[in-house]
Motif scaffolding. Structure first.
Motif, PDB file in Angstrom:
ATOM      1  N   ALA A  56       2.258   3.283   0.951  1.00  0.00           N
ATOM      2  CA  ALA A  56       3.619   2.847   0.627  1.00  0.00           C
ATOM      3  C   ALA A  56       3.871   1.438   1.161  1.00  0.00           C
ATOM      4  O   ALA A  56       4.488   0.606   0.487  1.00  0.00           O
ATOM      5  CB  ALA A  56       4.643   3.831   1.196  1.00  0.00           C
ATOM      6  N   ALA A  57       3.385   1.150   2.359  1.00  0.00           N
ATOM      7  CA  ALA A  57       3.555  -0.190   2.933  1.00  0.00           C
ATOM      8  C   ALA A  57       2.810  -1.237   2.106  1.00  0.00           C
ATOM      9  O   ALA A  57       3.315  -2.346   1.891  1.00  0.00           O
ATOM     10  CB  ALA A  57       3.056  -0.212   4.379  1.00  0.00           C
ATOM     11  N   LEU A  58       1.638  -0.890   1.594  1.00  0.00           N
ATOM     12  CA  LEU A  58       0.879  -1.805   0.753  1.00  0.00           C
ATOM     13  C   LEU A  58       1.618  -2.075  -0.559  1.00  0.00           C
ATOM     14  O   LEU A  58       1.732  -3.220  -0.994  1.00  0.00           O
ATOM     15  CB  LEU A  58      -0.509  -1.230   0.471  1.00  0.00           C
ATOM     16  N   ILE A  59       2.145  -1.023  -1.175  1.00  0.00           N
ATOM     17  CA  ILE A  59       2.906  -1.199  -2.416  1.00  0.00           C
ATOM     18  C   ILE A  59       4.122  -2.078  -2.158  1.00  0.00           C
ATOM     19  O   ILE A  59       4.437  -2.973  -2.945  1.00  0.00           O
ATOM     20  CB  ILE A  59       3.324   0.166  -3.010  1.00  0.00           C
ATOM     21  N   ALA A  60       4.799  -1.860  -1.043  1.00  0.00           N
ATOM     22  CA  ALA A  60       5.967  -2.678  -0.690  1.00  0.00           C
ATOM     23  C   ALA A  60       5.569  -4.137  -0.502  1.00  0.00           C
ATOM     24  O   ALA A  60       6.269  -5.048  -0.970  1.00  0.00           O
ATOM     25  CB  ALA A  60       6.630  -2.133   0.574  1.00  0.00           C
ATOM     26  N   ALA A  61       4.440  -4.369   0.147  1.00  0.00           N
ATOM     27  CA  ALA A  61       3.990  -5.745   0.379  1.00  0.00           C
ATOM     28  C   ALA A  61       3.657  -6.447  -0.929  1.00  0.00           C
ATOM     29  O   ALA A  61       3.974  -7.616  -1.123  1.00  0.00           O
ATOM     30  CB  ALA A  61       2.776  -5.749   1.314  1.00  0.00           C
ATOM     31  N   VAL A  62       3.027  -5.719  -1.850  1.00  0.00           N
ATOM     32  CA  VAL A  62       2.622  -6.309  -3.127  1.00  0.00           C
ATOM     33  C   VAL A  62       3.820  -6.539  -4.042  1.00  0.00           C
ATOM     34  O   VAL A  62       3.917  -7.569  -4.706  1.00  0.00           O
ATOM     35  CB  VAL A  62       1.565  -5.424  -3.826  1.00  0.00           C
ATOM     36  N   THR A  63       4.755  -5.579  -4.086  1.00  0.00           N
ATOM     37  CA  THR A  63       5.882  -5.673  -5.011  1.00  0.00           C
ATOM     38  C   THR A  63       7.078  -6.414  -4.433  1.00  0.00           C
ATOM     39  O   THR A  63       7.953  -6.842  -5.174  1.00  0.00           O
ATOM     40  CB  THR A  63       6.359  -4.277  -5.451  1.00  0.00           C
ATOM     41  N   GLY A  64       7.132  -6.525  -3.098  1.00  0.00           N
ATOM     42  CA  GLY A  64       8.299  -7.128  -2.462  1.00  0.00           C
ATOM     43  C   GLY A  64       9.509  -6.212  -2.462  1.00  0.00           C
ATOM     44  O   GLY A  64      10.628  -6.640  -2.194  1.00  0.00           O
ATOM     45  N   LEU A  65       9.284  -4.939  -2.748  1.00  0.00           N
ATOM     46  CA  LEU A  65      10.356  -3.943  -2.775  1.00  0.00           C
ATOM     47  C   LEU A  65      10.103  -2.889  -1.705  1.00  0.00           C
ATOM     48  O   LEU A  65       8.959  -2.585  -1.388  1.00  0.00           O
ATOM     49  CB  LEU A  65      10.398  -3.250  -4.141  1.00  0.00           C
ATOM     50  N   PRO A  66      11.175  -2.312  -1.154  1.00  0.00           N
ATOM     51  CA  PRO A  66      10.965  -1.258  -0.157  1.00  0.00           C
ATOM     52  C   PRO A  66      10.419   0.018  -0.800  1.00  0.00           C
ATOM     53  O   PRO A  66      10.941   0.471  -1.808  1.00  0.00           O
ATOM     54  CB  PRO A  66      12.362  -1.029   0.428  1.00  0.00           C
ATOM     55  N   TRP A  67       9.363   0.531  -0.235  1.00  0.00           N
ATOM     56  CA  TRP A  67       8.778   1.798  -0.672  1.00  0.00           C
ATOM     57  C   TRP A  67       8.676   2.699   0.532  1.00  0.00           C
ATOM     58  O   TRP A  67       8.535   2.244   1.658  1.00  0.00           O
ATOM     59  CB  TRP A  67       7.383   1.568  -1.269  1.00  0.00           C
ATOM     60  N   ARG A  68       8.696   3.982   0.293  1.00  0.00           N
ATOM     61  CA  ARG A  68       8.609   4.943   1.388  1.00  0.00           C
ATOM     62  C   ARG A  68       7.686   6.096   0.981  1.00  0.00           C
ATOM     63  O   ARG A  68       7.578   6.422  -0.193  1.00  0.00           O
ATOM     64  CB  ARG A  68       9.984   5.461   1.758  1.00  0.00           C
ATOM     65  N   ALA A  69       7.074   6.662   1.948  1.00  0.00           N
ATOM     66  CA  ALA A  69       6.270   7.864   1.745  1.00  0.00           C
ATOM     67  C   ALA A  69       7.134   9.047   2.148  1.00  0.00           C
ATOM     68  O   ALA A  69       7.714   9.049   3.233  1.00  0.00           O
ATOM     69  CB  ALA A  69       5.013   7.811   2.590  1.00  0.00           C
ATOM     70  N   GLU A  70       7.251  10.011   1.274  1.00  0.00           N
ATOM     71  CA  GLU A  70       8.066  11.201   1.534  1.00  0.00           C
ATOM     72  C   GLU A  70       7.133  12.388   1.716  1.00  0.00           C
ATOM     73  O   GLU A  70       6.731  13.026   0.749  1.00  0.00           O
ATOM     74  CB  GLU A  70       9.028  11.435   0.377  1.00  0.00           C
ATOM     75  N   ALA A  71       6.798  12.662   2.957  1.00  0.00           N
ATOM     76  CA  ALA A  71       5.860  13.749   3.256  1.00  0.00           C
ATOM     77  C   ALA A  71       6.550  15.100   3.125  1.00  0.00           C
ATOM     78  O   ALA A  71       7.692  15.278   3.542  1.00  0.00           O
ATOM     79  CB  ALA A  71       5.297  13.578   4.652  1.00  0.00           C
ATOM     80  N   ARG A  72       5.855  16.026   2.527  1.00  0.00           N
ATOM     81  CA  ARG A  72       6.317  17.403   2.405  1.00  0.00           C
ATOM     82  C   ARG A  72       5.221  18.321   2.963  1.00  0.00           C
ATOM     83  O   ARG A  72       4.047  17.968   2.965  1.00  0.00           O
ATOM     84  CB  ARG A  72       6.566  17.772   0.940  1.00  0.00           C
ATOM     85  N   GLU A  73       5.605  19.487   3.373  1.00  0.00           N
ATOM     86  CA  GLU A  73       4.628  20.464   3.859  1.00  0.00           C
ATOM     87  C   GLU A  73       3.772  20.945   2.690  1.00  0.00           C
ATOM     88  O   GLU A  73       4.297  21.178   1.602  1.00  0.00           O
ATOM     89  CB  GLU A  73       5.337  21.660   4.504  1.00  0.00           C
ATOM     90  N   PRO A  74       2.468  21.100   2.896  1.00  0.00           N
ATOM     91  CA  PRO A  74       1.610  21.559   1.800  1.00  0.00           C
ATOM     92  C   PRO A  74       2.084  22.869   1.164  1.00  0.00           C
ATOM     93  O   PRO A  74       1.991  23.038  -0.047  1.00  0.00           O
ATOM     94  CB  PRO A  74       0.248  21.732   2.467  1.00  0.00           C
ATOM     95  N   ALA A  75       2.614  23.784   1.944  1.00  0.00           N
ATOM     96  CA  ALA A  75       3.084  25.056   1.395  1.00  0.00           C
ATOM     97  C   ALA A  75       4.226  24.866   0.398  1.00  0.00           C
ATOM     98  O   ALA A  75       4.396  25.657  -0.528  1.00  0.00           O
ATOM     99  CB  ALA A  75       3.521  25.988   2.521  1.00  0.00           C
ATOM    100  N   GLU A  76       4.995  23.791   0.563  1.00  0.00           N
ATOM    101  CA  GLU A  76       6.110  23.528  -0.340  1.00  0.00           C
ATOM    102  C   GLU A  76       5.610  23.236  -1.767  1.00  0.00           C
ATOM    103  O   GLU A  76       6.308  23.521  -2.739  1.00  0.00           O
ATOM    104  CB  GLU A  76       6.921  22.340   0.184  1.00  0.00           C
ATOM    105  N   PHE A  77       4.420  22.686  -1.899  1.00  0.00           N
ATOM    106  CA  PHE A  77       3.867  22.353  -3.195  1.00  0.00           C
ATOM    107  C   PHE A  77       3.775  23.579  -4.085  1.00  0.00           C
ATOM    108  O   PHE A  77       4.053  23.531  -5.271  1.00  0.00           O
ATOM    109  CB  PHE A  77       2.486  21.715  -3.023  1.00  0.00           C
ATOM    110  N   THR A  78       3.378  24.708  -3.505  1.00  0.00           N
ATOM    111  CA  THR A  78       3.187  25.930  -4.290  1.00  0.00           C
ATOM    112  C   THR A  78       4.487  26.648  -4.591  1.00  0.00           C
ATOM    113  O   THR A  78       4.515  27.552  -5.411  1.00  0.00           O
ATOM    114  CB  THR A  78       2.239  26.890  -3.571  1.00  0.00           C
ATOM    115  N   THR A  79       5.589  26.244  -3.964  1.00  0.00           N
ATOM    116  CA  THR A  79       6.859  26.926  -4.200  1.00  0.00           C
ATOM    117  C   THR A  79       7.738  26.215  -5.215  1.00  0.00           C
ATOM    118  O   THR A  79       8.769  26.725  -5.595  1.00  0.00           O
ATOM    119  CB  THR A  79       7.647  27.090  -2.889  1.00  0.00           C
ATOM    120  N   HIS A  80       7.320  25.019  -5.680  1.00  0.00           N
ATOM    121  CA  HIS A  80       8.115  24.294  -6.684  1.00  0.00           C
ATOM    122  C   HIS A  80       7.871  24.902  -8.063  1.00  0.00           C
ATOM    123  O   HIS A  80       6.753  25.235  -8.399  1.00  0.00           O
ATOM    124  CB  HIS A  80       7.741  22.807  -6.695  1.00  0.00           C
ATOM    125  N   PRO A  81       8.947  25.019  -8.843  1.00  0.00           N
ATOM    126  CA  PRO A  81       8.785  25.567 -10.214  1.00  0.00           C
ATOM    127  C   PRO A  81       8.018  24.634 -11.121  1.00  0.00           C
ATOM    128  O   PRO A  81       7.878  23.507 -10.936  1.00  0.00           O
ATOM    129  CB  PRO A  81      10.210  25.722 -10.712  1.00  0.00           C
TER     130      PRO A  81
END
Length: 81
Positions: A56-81
């Protein structure tokens, strides 16, 4: 108008590398034409490994826009519809 962005991931603190699908296709084509010559071999196709916050920091540096990484728990991946 350019907008900032986010990158949701389920990797935790894991570091990953990106692989170009075109590179994979080119290597597969060569290996499939001469499988005996490549038997038992491994080919590293990824770039340097980085965490999602680093990416995310690399993308922000290249684009000049703020980017963020939104970490989620791996178990949450399997609970999304």
């Amino acid at each position: 108008m350019r907008q900032a962005g986010g990158r949701t991931d389920y990797l935790g603190d894991a570091r990953t590398s990106w692989v170009d699908t075109g590179d994979v296709a080119r290597v597969a084509a060569v290996v499939l034409r001469e499988p005996k010559a490549h038997a038992g071999r491994a080919y590293g196709l990824g770039t340097e490994a980085a965490s999602m916050p680093e990416i995310a920091a690399l993308i922000a540096a290249v684009t000049g826009l703020p980017w963020r990484a939104e970490a989620r728990e791996p178990a949450e991946f399997t609970t999304h519809p």
